[in-house]
Every structure is written in structure tokens, then in C-alpha cells.
Design an enzyme around this catalytic site. Structure first.
Site, PDB file in Angstrom:
ATOM      1  N   GLU A 110       0.861  -1.176   0.000  1.00 38.68           N
ATOM      2  CA  GLU A 110       0.000   0.000   0.000  1.00 38.68           C
ATOM      3  C   GLU A 110       0.900   1.230   0.000  1.00 38.68           C
ATOM      4  O   GLU A 110       1.963   1.226   0.615  1.00 38.68           O
ATOM      5  CB  GLU A 110      -0.900   0.058   1.247  1.00 38.68           C
ATOM      6  CG  GLU A 110      -1.989  -0.980   1.284  1.00 38.68           C
ATOM      7  CD  GLU A 110      -1.580  -2.264   1.986  1.00 38.68           C
ATOM      8  OE1 GLU A 110      -2.270  -3.274   1.795  1.00 38.68           O
ATOM      9  OE2 GLU A 110      -0.567  -2.272   2.717  1.00 38.68           O
ATOM     10  N   TYR A 122       7.722   2.278  -7.513  1.00 42.99           N
ATOM     11  CA  TYR A 122       7.143   0.936  -7.589  1.00 42.99           C
ATOM     12  C   TYR A 122       6.732   0.583  -9.020  1.00 42.99           C
ATOM     13  O   TYR A 122       6.925  -0.550  -9.466  1.00 42.99           O
ATOM     14  CB  TYR A 122       5.954   0.814  -6.635  1.00 42.99           C
ATOM     15  CG  TYR A 122       6.344   0.963  -5.184  1.00 42.99           C
ATOM     16  CD1 TYR A 122       7.353   0.190  -4.630  1.00 42.99           C
ATOM     17  CD2 TYR A 122       5.712   1.893  -4.371  1.00 42.99           C
ATOM     18  CE1 TYR A 122       7.719   0.325  -3.304  1.00 42.99           C
ATOM     19  CE2 TYR A 122       6.072   2.041  -3.035  1.00 42.99           C
ATOM     20  CZ  TYR A 122       7.072   1.252  -2.499  1.00 42.99           C
ATOM     21  OH  TYR A 122       7.447   1.390  -1.190  1.00 42.99           O
TER      22      TYR A 122
END
Length: 179
Positions: A110, A122
Site C-alpha cells: 500500500e 514501484y
């Protein structure tokens, strides 16, 4: 010829607890307690990876949980004075390598929806948004984006890891760091 500072990417132990907490407070707003970090270090299903110098200075760290076939990246932080040098990329690479070494199949995490730098980091490793957790962050009420990276157990991903390692090492060396 310029000299570079040697840095190490490895699992860390309790001697780094105070530095873990200091980075946590500086970057994550007091996310986990000292006891929580100690539990992560002691837990065989967790991996606390640190980027350290020869003088045992912790530059940054990340943690993952191995749950069934999943690597859940729980935390990632780099000391504010060292951000923007590629250390976050090194840590994500290291966590994905550890996950692959444990024969895990995918990775999840998250991230704050406003943390565009982390999201881009990411995404550079192939993470994709798969959902949202409304008001996930208690302090701000901000939503968390749920990101997922499949196929970390595949041969193709192993090749990608090798290429990423070369690129990360080269970029760090250009900034005076020898991984």
C-alpha cells in the site's frame, strides 16, 4: 578517479533498532514502535533489509512479510538527507530479490495516493494499481493505493532482476556509492 563509499544491502538485526526508529520518525511519522521493529527482525516470515555503510550507519530500510505465495512490502524509508540518490530503488530491488529467493510468486503493498515519487518507484518495477483502501492512513485520512507485481518467481523476472541490479549499481556509482 573519484573514490566511492561502500554500502551494503543485507538483512539487519537489533543493533539497528534505534536507527530504524529514527528513520521511521523522520520519514513515516512514527509508523511502528521499537517493539514492532524488534518483532519484525525476530520473525522468520519477515525480512528487514537495510542499506548500511561500513560504519554501520543505516541509510534506509524496507520490510516484507512472506504470506503464502505473497511478498507483502510493509514499509520502505530512506533517511531524508539521502533521498533522491537511488537508495529506495536499491531497497525495492533487494526486497524483490529476497521474495524471489523465498520462491514467492507476487508482491503487494500500500502507498499513499499523494506519494507520487514512491508510486513511480514501484511502477518502475512493474507494480500496478489493483485497488484502493479508503482513509487507510489514520493521521491524515488519506487513501492508500494497493499495488501488485505478479510473476516474481518466473525466469523472466530473474533476468529483469539482474538487469535492474546492473542499472542500480551503475547509477549509485555515478553518485559516489559502491553497492
Amino acid at each position: 578517479m573519484s573514490l566511492s563509499t561502500r554500502i551494503y544491502l543485507s538483512e539487519i538485526d537489533q543493533k539497528f533498532l534505534a536507527q530504524l526508529r529514527a528513520i521511521d520518525c523522520a520519514c513515516l511519522g512514527d509508523f511502528w514502535s521499537l517493539e514492532a521493529y524488534q518483532r519484525e527482525i525476530d520473525n522468520p516470515s519477515s525480512c528487514v533489509l537495510g542499506l548500511t555503510t561500513e560504519n554501520h550507519e543505516l541509510l534506509g530500510f524496507g520490510c516484507l512479510w512472506a504470506v503464502m505465495e505473497e511478498a507483502h512490502i510493509t514499509v520502505l524509508a530512506v533517511r531524508p538527507e539521502y533521498q533522491g540518490q537511488g537508495f529506495g530503488k536499491s531497497l525495492v530491488w533487494g526486497l524483490l530479490k529476497k521474495a524471489r529467493d523465498r520462491h514467492l510468486e507476487w508482491a503487494t503493498l500500500e502507498v499513499r495516493e499523494s506519494n507520487h515519487i514512491a508510486i513511480a518507484l514501484y511502477q518502475s518495477f512493474g507494480f500496478q494499481e489493483i485497488g484502493r483502501r479508503p482513509k487507510y492512513y489514520e493521521m491524515t485520512g488519506e487513501d492508500a493505493l494497493m499495488l501488485w507485481r505478479k510473476g516474481i518467481h518466473t525466469q523472466e523476472f530473474g533476468i529483469l532482476l539482474e538487469h535492474w541490479h546492473e542499472s542500480i549499481s551503475f547509477n549509485l556509482l555515478a553518485k559516489g556509492w559502491n553497492l
